[in-house]
Design an enzyme around this catalytic site. Structure first.
Site, PDB file in Angstrom:
ATOM      1  N   ASP A   1       0.819  -1.212   0.000  1.00 43.94           N
ATOM      2  CA  ASP A   1       0.000   0.000   0.000  1.00 43.94           C
ATOM      3  C   ASP A   1       0.851   1.260   0.000  1.00 43.94           C
ATOM      4  OD1 ASP A   1      -2.023  -1.833   0.340  1.00 43.94           O
ATOM      5  OD2 ASP A   1      -2.761  -0.989   2.222  1.00 43.94           O
TER       6      ASP A   1
ATOM      7  N   HIS B   1       3.784  -2.222   3.106  1.00 43.26           N
ATOM      8  CA  HIS B   1       3.731  -0.860   2.561  1.00 43.26           C
ATOM      9  C   HIS B   1       5.006  -0.550   1.795  1.00 43.26           C
ATOM     10  CE1 HIS B   1       0.756  -0.796   5.770  1.00 43.26           C
ATOM     11  NE2 HIS B   1       0.184   0.191   5.124  1.00 43.26           N
TER      12      HIS B   1
END
Ligand SMILES: [Zn+2]
Length: 206
Positions: free
Chosen positions: A34, A173
């Protein structure tokens, strides 16, 4: 402490949301990244995925795609899938349904995908219902906690080892918060998951 495994109540709260993709007679896990793409972290992730011949899924922030189109092209050219993560990493709890939908639409101008993941996992039921008409709403099963500076790569790896099960969608991430640990964490996670007999696949966009 946030939970590394998403609580079961989430599946009740968001009917039709995707938390896990279990399949019969197959051990598959889905690595997801992400908040990118950014030059400080995304190339590190892409290089490791390529070295290990693994496909994954990137939930991209629209403004980052706009700033780094070449990195977004690399994600798509290297066979990964990708999804919408709003244009400005919007917090659903702090914005109206229309603001949220507009921000998602703005992201869709640069990220053409039917996959959506709400930033922070924070989305109201009204926002969820509206977006679900257009998107596959992808949450997760295992949170690596990689964005938390209190967690070393080794701590995150322990969570992955403890909570991953067939069909798990795992969150990492590609962001400034993870750039210093993501290489070690990702390489060790892939080694572990492969040794456990998992296939690592991208979440299908179709
Ligand atoms: Zn995010």
């Amino acid at each position: 402490m946030p939970l590394a495994r998403i609580p079961k109540v989430a599946e009740v709260l968001y009917p039709g949301g995707v938390f896990r993709i279990p399949e019969k007679e197959k051990k598959t896990v889905y690595l997801t990244f992400d908040d990118g793409p950014i030059p400080e972290a995304t190339p590190i992730v892409l290089d490791i995925l390529k070295q290990h011949n693994v496909k994954a899924t990137f939930f991209c922030v629209g403004e980052n795609v706009q700033k780094n189109p070449q990195l977004f092209n690399r994600i798509t050219n290297e066979g990964h899938s990708f999804g919408n993560h709003t244009f400005n990493h919007m917090d659903g709890w702090k914005n109206s349904v229309n603001e949220y939908a507009d921000n998602t639409k703005l992201c869709a101008g640069v990220v053409r995908s039917n996959l959506f993941r709400p930033p922070y996992g924070r989305i109201t039921l009204k926002q969820f219902r509206k977006l679900k008409k257009e998107y596959k709403m992808v949450f997760w099963d295992v949170l690596s906690m990689d964005y938390d500076k209190e967690y070393s790569a080794e701590d995150c790896l322990l969570l992955i080892k403890k909570y991953t099960r067939p069909g798990s969608i795992i969150v990492f991430h590609d962001s400034l918060k993870t750039k210093d640990k993501i290489a070690e964490l990702l390489a060790k996670s892939i080694d572990f998951l492969k040794a456990e007999g998992y296939d690592l696949e991208a979440i299908p966009m179709a």
